[in-house]
Write a protein that holds these residues in place. Structure first.
Motif, PDB file in Angstrom:
ATOM      1  N   CYS A 274      -2.809   3.002  14.624  1.00  0.00           N
ATOM      2  CA  CYS A 274      -1.716   3.647  13.892  1.00  0.00           C
ATOM      3  C   CYS A 274      -1.754   3.205  12.438  1.00  0.00           C
ATOM      4  N   VAL A 275      -1.496   4.134  11.523  1.00  0.00           N
ATOM      5  CA  VAL A 275      -1.405   3.820  10.097  1.00  0.00           C
ATOM      6  C   VAL A 275      -0.073   4.335   9.575  1.00  0.00           C
ATOM      7  N   LEU A 276       0.677   3.437   8.951  1.00  0.00           N
ATOM      8  CA  LEU A 276       1.976   3.759   8.367  1.00  0.00           C
ATOM      9  C   LEU A 276       1.872   3.668   6.854  1.00  0.00           C
ATOM     10  N   HIS A 277       2.267   4.745   6.174  1.00  0.00           N
ATOM     11  CA  HIS A 277       2.234   4.825   4.711  1.00  0.00           C
ATOM     12  C   HIS A 277       3.684   4.995   4.256  1.00  0.00           C
ATOM     13  N   THR A 278       4.222   4.007   3.528  1.00  0.00           N
ATOM     14  CA  THR A 278       5.645   4.055   3.194  1.00  0.00           C
ATOM     15  C   THR A 278       5.941   3.358   1.876  1.00  0.00           C
ATOM     16  N   GLY A 299      20.622   9.027   3.522  1.00  0.00           N
ATOM     17  CA  GLY A 299      20.143   8.363   4.729  1.00  0.00           C
ATOM     18  C   GLY A 299      18.836   7.619   4.563  1.00  0.00           C
ATOM     19  N   SER A 300      18.330   7.505   3.336  1.00  0.00           N
ATOM     20  CA  SER A 300      17.035   6.854   3.119  1.00  0.00           C
ATOM     21  C   SER A 300      17.203   5.366   2.861  1.00  0.00           C
ATOM     22  N   ASP A 301      16.094   4.656   2.940  1.00  0.00           N
ATOM     23  CA  ASP A 301      16.088   3.224   2.655  1.00  0.00           C
ATOM     24  C   ASP A 301      14.644   2.797   2.409  1.00  0.00           C
ATOM     25  N   VAL A 302      14.476   1.699   1.721  1.00  0.00           N
ATOM     26  CA  VAL A 302      13.145   1.116   1.552  1.00  0.00           C
ATOM     27  C   VAL A 302      13.244  -0.366   1.885  1.00  0.00           C
ATOM     28  N   SER A 303      12.142  -0.921   2.348  1.00  0.00           N
ATOM     29  CA  SER A 303      12.173  -2.294   2.836  1.00  0.00           C
ATOM     30  C   SER A 303      11.002  -3.082   2.298  1.00  0.00           C
ATOM     31  N   CYS A 304      11.108  -4.385   2.411  1.00  0.00           N
ATOM     32  CA  CYS A 304       9.985  -5.253   2.075  1.00  0.00           C
ATOM     33  C   CYS A 304       9.269  -5.649   3.369  1.00  0.00           C
ATOM     34  N   LEU A 305       8.096  -6.235   3.241  1.00  0.00           N
ATOM     35  CA  LEU A 305       7.297  -6.556   4.421  1.00  0.00           C
ATOM     36  C   LEU A 305       8.013  -7.533   5.342  1.00  0.00           C
ATOM     37  N   THR A 320      -3.401  -5.155  11.685  1.00  0.00           N
ATOM     38  CA  THR A 320      -4.819  -5.408  11.426  1.00  0.00           C
ATOM     39  C   THR A 320      -5.221  -5.161   9.975  1.00  0.00           C
ATOM     40  N   ASP A 321      -4.355  -4.545   9.195  1.00  0.00           N
ATOM     41  CA  ASP A 321      -4.688  -4.335   7.787  1.00  0.00           C
ATOM     42  C   ASP A 321      -3.433  -3.947   7.018  1.00  0.00           C
ATOM     43  N   ILE A 322      -3.295  -4.479   5.816  1.00  0.00           N
ATOM     44  CA  ILE A 322      -2.216  -4.093   4.905  1.00  0.00           C
ATOM     45  C   ILE A 322      -2.827  -3.896   3.522  1.00  0.00           C
ATOM     46  N   GLU A 323      -2.531  -2.767   2.908  1.00  0.00           N
ATOM     47  CA  GLU A 323      -2.910  -2.538   1.510  1.00  0.00           C
ATOM     48  C   GLU A 323      -1.660  -2.170   0.727  1.00  0.00           C
ATOM     49  N   VAL A 324      -1.527  -2.753  -0.456  1.00  0.00           N
ATOM     50  CA  VAL A 324      -0.385  -2.482  -1.312  1.00  0.00           C
ATOM     51  C   VAL A 324      -0.855  -1.615  -2.480  1.00  0.00           C
ATOM     52  N   LEU A 325      -0.391  -0.365  -2.510  1.00  0.00           N
ATOM     53  CA  LEU A 325      -0.680   0.539  -3.618  1.00  0.00           C
ATOM     54  C   LEU A 325       0.419   0.352  -4.650  1.00  0.00           C
ATOM     55  N   ARG A 326       0.052  -0.008  -5.849  1.00  0.00           N
ATOM     56  CA  ARG A 326       1.046  -0.372  -6.846  1.00  0.00           C
ATOM     57  C   ARG A 326       1.333   0.793  -7.800  1.00  0.00           C
ATOM     58  N   THR A 375       8.989  -1.715  -6.856  1.00  0.00           N
ATOM     59  CA  THR A 375       8.691  -0.649  -5.911  1.00  0.00           C
ATOM     60  C   THR A 375       7.183  -0.451  -5.777  1.00  0.00           C
ATOM     61  N   VAL A 376       6.699  -0.397  -4.543  1.00  0.00           N
ATOM     62  CA  VAL A 376       5.278  -0.221  -4.264  1.00  0.00           C
ATOM     63  C   VAL A 376       5.140   0.709  -3.054  1.00  0.00           C
ATOM     64  N   VAL A 377       3.913   0.932  -2.624  1.00  0.00           N
ATOM     65  CA  VAL A 377       3.637   1.659  -1.392  1.00  0.00           C
ATOM     66  C   VAL A 377       2.815   0.751  -0.484  1.00  0.00           C
ATOM     67  N   PHE A 378       3.235   0.657   0.765  1.00  0.00           N
ATOM     68  CA  PHE A 378       2.488  -0.093   1.766  1.00  0.00           C
ATOM     69  C   PHE A 378       1.721   0.867   2.669  1.00  0.00           C
ATOM     70  N   GLN A 379       0.472   0.532   2.947  1.00  0.00           N
ATOM     71  CA  GLN A 379      -0.272   1.170   4.026  1.00  0.00           C
ATOM     72  C   GLN A 379      -0.574   0.081   5.046  1.00  0.00           C
ATOM     73  N   ILE A 380       0.049   0.207   6.226  1.00  0.00           N
ATOM     74  CA  ILE A 380      -0.056  -0.815   7.268  1.00  0.00           C
ATOM     75  C   ILE A 380      -0.770  -0.216   8.478  1.00  0.00           C
ATOM     76  N   GLN A 381      -1.822  -0.881   8.894  1.00  0.00           N
ATOM     77  CA  GLN A 381      -2.557  -0.457  10.091  1.00  0.00           C
ATOM     78  C   GLN A 381      -2.210  -1.416  11.228  1.00  0.00           C
ATOM     79  N   PHE A 382      -1.901  -0.882  12.406  1.00  0.00           N
ATOM     80  CA  PHE A 382      -1.669  -1.760  13.541  1.00  0.00           C
ATOM     81  C   PHE A 382      -2.180  -1.124  14.822  1.00  0.00           C
ATOM     82  N   VAL A 383      -2.414  -1.988  15.808  1.00  0.00           N
ATOM     83  CA  VAL A 383      -3.056  -1.600  17.059  1.00  0.00           C
ATOM     84  C   VAL A 383      -2.369  -2.346  18.203  1.00  0.00           C
ATOM     85  N   LYS A 384      -2.787  -2.018  19.432  1.00  0.00           N
ATOM     86  CA  LYS A 384      -2.336  -2.783  20.594  1.00  0.00           C
ATOM     87  C   LYS A 384      -3.301  -3.923  20.925  1.00  0.00           C
TER      88      LYS A 384
END
Length: 419
Positions: A274-278, A299-305, A320-326, A375-384
């Motif tokens: 799974c990849v989450l881009h937020t 109804g929106s919100d933003v969060s930190c890691l 398994t992976d985090i990239e911070v797009l600035r 404010t940044v963008v996170f791309q977080i990859q995770f698996v089981k």
């Protein structure tokens, strides 16, 4: 003058020339460039804005009660953002006069039923299709682009974003079942189908996005390979090899994060990715801008890691992976803002001048938040399972189609699963 006093605490570098409704002029700041002139057209604005600057300043501009005579709105917001970043006043301005709003937000943050989620989505995403075509790229990507090389076009940068996401999804064979949560106008789903051979299910709560994405799939001859459903992600059943979500997580609300990640866990195949881009914060937790919350994205919100990762872990998922797009989103928003301004006359015909001013604040202010604030963008990859992706990131080196490595992980599971 209350507003004058407030601005004096906020502006240390640069100059604002403030002209009140009685035509009195006040110089605020150090007297040096950049200089912006604000003219107030009603007497009550002095105390009204001073009591709640975080939202009433924007409302006064929207309603034509503030005129910027020297410079532009962008110049004024840039000056404010630069000073805010230097003297730490951003949170102070957010809190002034917004206590009741923030308390209400805290009370309802855990309550996000499907009917409310649909209403919030409709507020923004069910605006005219033509509006979005007037400032987005040709593929109607409404999220942070990826500027692999400086100076590339918005169209190319959005293609690079889709390629990057495809690579991180580790599409190692054709026919993978992909779930796209918050599928927008369909561009990413169509890319995954046509370039990576995936079988895609996209879900959206926007009537307009659902209509457009289905029409696009039909026109491309991909409607049997890509299905777009008007449905909440919580209503989805089944198992998916890959799950991707771009620009939707901002609408989940923090109190609902456990529900979101538990659902991802239940839908994700045992060897799935799974990849989450937020959008997120690179600093500490804080409130969302009240103007954005009221007028743009209710109804929106933003969060930190630190607010996201513990919930991911409790759901039994492995990051398994985090990239911070600035600054990528700042550049994306610059393109959108310039295209919006270039088509402002047509947008005024679709809506009105107040709408144009409201979106001018939204696009300029958000761009500047990525430049000057946290404010940044996170791309977080995770698996089981930890061996669902290769041990090194080499597979993310993009092929021309953006599909990354074509080989399955060539090593056995590090931990044998019980039969």
């Amino acid at each position: 003058m209350l507003l004058r006093s407030l601005l004096q605490t906020a502006i240390r570098q640069g100059t604002v020339r403030l002209i009140d409704a009685s035509d009195r002029t006040f110089l605020i700041g150090d007297g040096q460039a950049p200089v912006c002139t604000l003219r107030l057209k009603r007497r009550h604005l002095d105390w009204s804005i001073a009591l709640n600057p975080s939202i009433r300043l924007a409302e006064a501009y929207m309603n034509g009660l503030i005129v910027i005579e020297d410079g532009t709105l962008y110049d004024f917001l840039d000056l404010m953002a630069r000073n805010s970043a230097k003297v730490g006043l951003d949170e102070h301005w957010l809190k002034l006069g917004t206590g009741a709003l923030l308390r209400l937000a805290r009370r309802i943050k855990r309550h996000n039923p499907i009917h409310r989620a649909r209403r919030n989505v409709a507020h923004h995403y069910d605006l005219s299709e033509e509006l979005y075509r007037l400032f987005l790229d040709e593929d109607m990507q409404y999220s942070c682009a990826y500027f692999r090389d400086p100076g590339i076009s918005l169209e190319q940068a959005q293609l690079e974003k889709k390629r990057l996401l495809t690579a991180k999804l580790y599409i190692d064979r054709p026919g993978l079942k992909v779930l796209d949560i918050g599928s927008g106008w369909g561009g990413l789903g169509l890319h995954l189908a046509s370039h990576a051979g995936c079988d895609v299910t996209g879900v959206t709560l926007s009537v307009e996005q659902h209509r457009v994405s289905r029409d696009r799939a039909r026109a491309a001859g991909l409607d049997r390979q890509v299905r777009f459903d008007f449905r909440d992600y919580r209503e989805i059943q089944g198992s998916f090899d890959r799950i991707v979500s771009v620009g939707m997580f901002e609408h989940v609300r923090k109190g609902n994060y456990p529900e979101f990640f538990d659902k991802i866990r239940d839908l994700l195949a045992e060897d799935g990715v799974c990849v989450l881009h937020t959008i997120g914060r690179s600093n500490e937790p804080g409130p969302i801008n009240p103007f954005i919350l009221k007028y743009i994205f209710p109804g929106s919100d933003v969060s930190c890691l630190s607010e996201v990762l513990p919930v991911v872990e409790r759901a039994g998922l492995l990051v398994t992976d985090i990239e911070v797009l600035r600054l990528h989103y700042a550049e994306t928003l610059r393109h959108w803002r310039e295209r919006f301004q270039a088509n402002r006359d047509r947008i005024r015909e679709l809506y009105d001048e107040r709408f144009c001013r409201m979106w001018e604040i939204y696009l300029a202010g958000t761009e500047l938040s990525f430049i000057h604030q946290d404010t940044v963008v996170f791309q977080i990859q995770f698996v089981k399972h930890r061996d669902a992706v290769p041990l090194t990131r080499d597979y993310m080196a993009l092929s021309p189609l953006g599909t990354g490595s074509t080989g399955r992980a060539s090593y056995p599971r590090l931990v044998q699963q019980a039969p």
